[in-house]
Design a protein around this motif. Structure first.
Motif, short mmCIF file in Angstrom:
data_model
loop_
_atom_site.label_atom_id
_atom_site.label_comp_id
_atom_site.label_asym_id
_atom_site.label_seq_id
_atom_site.Cartn_x
_atom_site.Cartn_y
_atom_site.Cartn_z
N MET A 284 0.82 -1.19 0.00
CA MET A 284 0.00 0.00 0.00
C MET A 284 0.87 1.25 0.00
SD MET A 284 -3.04 -1.39 2.43
CE MET A 284 -4.39 -0.33 2.03
N GLY A 285 2.14 1.07 -0.34
CA GLY A 285 3.01 2.20 -0.63
C GLY A 285 3.38 3.03 0.57
N ALA A 286 3.08 4.36 0.49
CA ALA A 286 3.49 5.34 1.49
C ALA A 286 2.95 5.00 2.88
CB ALA A 286 3.00 6.73 1.08
N LYS A 287 3.67 5.51 3.88
CA LYS A 287 3.28 5.29 5.26
C LYS A 287 1.98 6.02 5.56
CE LYS A 287 6.44 2.91 7.47
NZ LYS A 287 6.09 1.66 8.06
N LEU A 288 1.03 5.29 6.08
CA LEU A 288 -0.25 5.86 6.49
C LEU A 288 -0.47 5.53 7.95
CD1 LEU A 288 -2.54 4.70 3.53
CD2 LEU A 288 -1.50 6.94 3.82
N SER A 289 -1.28 6.36 8.61
CA SER A 289 -1.64 6.05 9.99
C SER A 289 -2.53 4.80 9.98
CB SER A 289 -2.40 7.22 10.62
OG SER A 289 -3.69 7.32 10.04
N GLU B 271 -5.48 4.46 11.14
CA GLU B 271 -6.84 4.86 10.73
C GLU B 271 -6.92 5.05 9.21
OE1 GLU B 271 -9.91 8.53 11.41
OE2 GLU B 271 -8.64 7.95 13.11
N GLU B 272 -5.90 5.67 8.63
CA GLU B 272 -5.87 5.86 7.18
C GLU B 272 -5.78 4.52 6.45
OE1 GLU B 272 -3.71 10.17 6.52
OE2 GLU B 272 -2.48 8.46 7.13
N ASN B 273 -4.99 3.60 7.01
CA ASN B 273 -4.90 2.26 6.42
C ASN B 273 -6.25 1.55 6.44
OD1 ASN B 273 -2.32 1.73 5.38
ND2 ASN B 273 -1.48 1.44 7.43
N ILE B 274 -6.94 1.63 7.56
CA ILE B 274 -8.25 0.98 7.68
C ILE B 274 -9.24 1.63 6.71
CG2 ILE B 274 -10.23 0.57 9.21
CD1 ILE B 274 -7.86 -1.29 9.71
N ASP B 275 -9.22 2.97 6.61
CA ASP B 275 -10.11 3.67 5.67
C ASP B 275 -9.84 3.24 4.23
OD1 ASP B 275 -11.40 5.04 7.70
OD2 ASP B 275 -10.22 6.87 7.45
N LEU B 276 -8.57 3.14 3.86
CA LEU B 276 -8.22 2.70 2.52
C LEU B 276 -8.64 1.25 2.31
CD1 LEU B 276 -6.97 3.12 -0.26
CD2 LEU B 276 -4.72 2.61 0.75
N LEU B 277 -8.41 0.42 3.30
CA LEU B 277 -8.80 -0.98 3.20
C LEU B 277 -10.31 -1.11 2.99
CD1 LEU B 277 -7.99 -3.97 3.32
CD2 LEU B 277 -8.36 -3.87 5.79
N LYS B 278 -11.09 -0.34 3.73
CA LYS B 278 -12.55 -0.35 3.55
C LYS B 278 -12.90 -0.02 2.11
CE LYS B 278 -13.81 1.17 8.22
NZ LYS B 278 -14.36 2.32 8.98
N ARG B 279 -12.28 1.02 1.57
CA ARG B 279 -12.58 1.44 0.20
C ARG B 279 -12.20 0.34 -0.80
NH1 ARG B 279 -15.91 2.48 -2.53
NH2 ARG B 279 -15.78 3.83 -4.29
N LEU B 280 -11.06 -0.31 -0.56
CA LEU B 280 -10.60 -1.37 -1.46
C LEU B 280 -11.57 -2.56 -1.43
CD1 LEU B 280 -6.77 -1.41 -0.72
CD2 LEU B 280 -7.92 -0.38 -2.68
#
Length: 185
Positions: A1-6, A8-17
């Protein structure tokens, strides 16, 4: 998932994916059903065409959901964010589907409507009355076999990148589980 995310940001992106994956699987199923139903040499009744058109509509709406605004941090699927690089032909196909979704299938854009109203006058011995006769385009946009195959390949490519990103997340976060369900009204 590339760049470092918090986290919460990782979970938000995962939800979208995960949501985008569900949408694209539905789109792939719908265009596969469309492909199975359409015989370019056949003549269809209006009712048969409407049934087939339902598959086309489901394909375009489902595909477009992944790439249009929704609630949440990631309002649409960021193709660059998940590493998808589309060829020029894939970009054209992607844009075509999104434009169809936005202008024809998900919204009634007057500039793209293909409808007709004729009013026929009928006389009887006692009175005159007028009968509205409504018609709309019964045709398919994805009637061409090659277009359907290109769309199917595009969806499969994007799904591949979605799954690659989801797998990468799973490898880095083995203890995380995600379950999204509809909010009750």
């Amino acid at each position: 998932m590339g760049a470092k995310l918090s986290s919460e940001e990782n979970i938000d992106l995962l939800k979208r994916l995960v949501i985008a994956h569900a949408d694209l699987q539905t789109a792939l199923s719908a265009i596969t059903f469309l492909n199975d139903e359409v015989d370019n040499d056949a003549k269809y009744s209006k009712i048969e065409l409407r049934k087939i058109k339902c598959f086309e509509t489901a394909f375009i709406i489902s595909y477009g959901r992944a790439f249009t605004n929704s609630k949440g941090r990631y309002q649409n699927l960021p193709l660059k964010r998940i590493g998808v690089k589309l060829s020029d032909n894939e970009k054209i196909m992607h844009r075509r589907i999104i434009d169809l979704r936005n202008k024809v299938y998900a919204h009634s854009d007057e500039n793209f409507a293909h409808v007709r109203l004729d009013i026929h006058k009928r006389n009887t011995t006692e009175f005159t009355y007028h009968i509205p006769h409504l018609q709309f385009d019964e045709g398919l946009v994805f009637h061409d076999f090659r277009d359907r195959l290109e769309a199917m390949d595009l969806i499969r490519k994007i799904i591949h990148y979605l799954l690659t990103n989801i797998n990468e997340f799973a490898q880095k976060n083995p203890g995380i589980s995600l379950y999204l369900r509809p909010v009750q009204n």
